[in-house]
Write a protein that holds these residues in place. Structure first.
Motif, PDB file in Angstrom:
ATOM      1  N   MET A   1       0.999  -1.229   0.215  1.00 13.51           N
ATOM      2  CA  MET A   1       0.075   0.157   0.204  1.00 13.51           C
ATOM      3  C   MET A   1       0.635   1.310  -0.237  1.00 13.51           C
ATOM      4  O   MET A   1       0.603   2.054  -0.976  1.00 13.51           O
ATOM      5  N   GLU A   2       1.800   1.113   1.067  1.00 13.69           N
ATOM      6  CA  GLU A   2       2.847   2.571   1.014  1.00 13.69           C
ATOM      7  C   GLU A   2       3.185   2.525   0.159  1.00 13.69           C
ATOM      8  O   GLU A   2       3.684   3.877  -0.935  1.00 13.69           O
ATOM      9  N   GLU A   3       4.529   1.840  -0.848  1.00 12.29           N
ATOM     10  CA  GLU A   3       4.692   1.791  -1.853  1.00 12.29           C
ATOM     11  C   GLU A   3       4.104   2.816  -3.306  1.00 12.29           C
ATOM     12  O   GLU A   3       4.479   3.563  -3.864  1.00 12.29           O
ATOM     13  N   PHE A   4       2.933   1.843  -3.259  1.00 15.49           N
ATOM     14  CA  PHE A   4       2.174   2.564  -4.251  1.00 15.49           C
ATOM     15  C   PHE A   4       1.773   3.939  -4.043  1.00 15.49           C
ATOM     16  O   PHE A   4       1.455   4.266  -5.427  1.00 15.49           O
ATOM     17  N   LEU A   5       1.032   3.962  -3.219  1.00 15.84           N
ATOM     18  CA  LEU A   5       0.621   5.596  -2.428  1.00 15.84           C
ATOM     19  C   LEU A   5       2.047   6.851  -3.434  1.00 15.84           C
ATOM     20  O   LEU A   5       2.022   7.562  -3.373  1.00 15.84           O
ATOM     21  N   ARG A   6       2.926   6.099  -2.562  1.00 17.85           N
ATOM     22  CA  ARG A   6       4.205   6.709  -3.554  1.00 17.85           C
ATOM     23  C   ARG A   6       4.700   7.052  -4.999  1.00 17.85           C
ATOM     24  O   ARG A   6       4.827   8.308  -5.068  1.00 17.85           O
TER      25      ARG A   6
END
Length: 451
Positions: free
Chosen positions: A218-223
């Protein structure tokens, strides 16, 4: 040298000047604006009670929280088409599950989606384009067919549960997802893009899905793609926790609904931190179990799972989630007890929607501190005040009910428990501050019409 006469005249001038200066100032309070009256404070909730304040609006409830997954691998039996029409489903995620990543959508598939959407009274359709073994150009061709047919499809996503893809890490997926998204937006800049559609997000880094390099999906996608996404989406099935522990107990299942009070606020903060934006949230697949199980005490086709879902749905509404797509609209028991509809009958979760479709579209304040009890309130377009109370306790609970501004009112009562399938029962007279009886393991809907 001053003479007495000059001294007298000088004194007169000073006194006159002082008088003029005094007259030039407004008299205290003469021209002051009237004081703003202090608002009458609302009564505070009494402990161990249900408190409802219909004067405090908490915003509009999204019409798409009553969604479901639907796909070509399902069929709505002829005998249940009327039940499907009356289901209260307002949003369809298509084609549902991983079917879309193992099959290429054909025109007749999309035609079928639009027919079901119409059958359900105009449920909002959404399409997930194939990601695995596909290209951005193929995704655009799906969009082109939709446009040529005049179909109104605003909501789109790309792939299904990439956190389970073999041979993909977050970096590769995010890069390729972006190519799809840019091509789709170039074709139609008005689409609403949802993603990343990962599995089992909980807001807990210790358990959230990571790639082989240990990076959080999730975090990598949002970045990487927070600038292109419109709605942040994910899936959640809390059980089974492991294949060695295949079925939850009733207590485990019913206690689990409280996790949503952590999941949604945590995701909202993560989105703000990583994108600088407040983005809507969608739970595009959700059920009690991810395994193909049925006929158990707490499996998706059980009463306990329906009771769990009634509380989860209320919490998602309270957390202002934009889209909720239950998994699924219909399934035969041979592939699991997921669907609201089976082959010849409806499953218990179907009746949760029969209550919530009467709920209303403006959320108002409702709270309770009674253990295993939840309260959700809304205002309907016809002016009626509604209150849904979910009792996850095995025993009935007698609880004081405080409704601000309502001293006494007659309320319709609708009951879902083991003996009542979201049925209207005898009306009651509610008196603010007096106790109401909530049956054990039940969902009660109160409807108070305006006088």
């Amino acid at each position: 040298m001053f003479t007495k006469k000059r001294m007298f005249l000088h004194g007169v001038v000073i006194v006159f000047a002082l008088l003029c200066a005094a007259c030039s100032q407004p008299l205290a309070g003469l021209n002051d604006p009237p004081p703003t009256p202090s608002p009458t404070p609302w009564p505070t909730p009494a402990p161990q009670s249900i408190y409802v304040n219909p004067h405090i609006s908490l915003g509009t409830i999204s019409p798409y929280v009553y969604g479901a997954n639907y796909g070509p691998w399902m069929s709505i039996p002829l005998a249940l088409q009327e039940e499907a029409r009356q289901s209260g489903i307002t949003f369809l995620r298509f084609p549902g599950g991983n079917w879309g990543d193992t099959h290429t959508l054909k025109p007749y598939h999309i035609d079928g989606l639009m027919m079901v959407s119409e059958m359900l009274g105009g449920a909002e359709p959404s399409i997930s384009v194939r990601f695995l073994d596909s290209t951005p150009e193929e995704a655009v061709e799906v969009m082109r067919y939709v446009k040529e047919q005049g179909y109104q499809v605003r909501y789109w996503s790309i792939g299904n549960e990439p956190s389970l893809y073999d041979e993909y890490d977050t970096e590769r997926f995010n890069r390729e997802w972006r190519a799809f998204a840019e091509a789709m937006r170039a074709f139609d800049p008005d689409i609403v893009l949802m993603g990343p559609e990962i599995h089992q997000y909980t807001g807990n880094p210790a358990t959230d899905p990571r790639d082989a390099q240990g990076r959080l999906w999730m975090e990598e996608f949002l970045r990487a793609n927070g600038d292109l996404i419109d709605i942040v989406s994910f899936h959640r099935y809390p059980f089974p926790r492991s294949m060695t522990d295949p079925e939850a107990t009733p207590d485990e299942l019913l206690a689990n609904s409280e996790e949503w009070d952590h999941i949604i606020p945590t995701l909202r903060q993560t989105v703000r931190d990583l994108t600088g934006r407040d983005l809507p949230i969608a739970v595009t697949e959700v059920n009690s179990y991810w395994s193909n199980t049925s006929s158990g005490e707490t499996t998706p086709d059980s009463f306990y799972s329906a009771l769990w879902w009634a509380d989860v749905l209320g919490r998602l509404i309270r957390e202002d989630v934009e889209i909720v797509a239950y998994f699924a609209l219909q399934t035969p028991t041979s592939i699991g007890g997921y669907g609201l509809l089976a082959r010849t009958d409806v499953r218990p979760t179907y009746y949760v929607y029969q209550l919530y479709k009467q709920f209303g579209d403006e959320r108002v304040q409702a709270e309770t501190d009674v253990p295993r009890l939840s309260a959700y309130a809304a205002r309907r377009a016809d002016g009626a005040l509604t209150l849904i109370v979910v009792n996850r306790a095995a025993d009935a609970q007698r609880v004081p009910l405080q409704i601000v501004g309502v001293e006494q009112a007659t309320a319709e009562v609708w009951l879902f428990d083991r003996a009542h399938t979201a049925e209207q029962v005898a009306s009651v007279t509610l008196q603010s501050g007096q106790a109401v009886d909530i049956p054990g393991e039940a969902v009660v809907l109160y409807v108070i019409h305006p006088e």
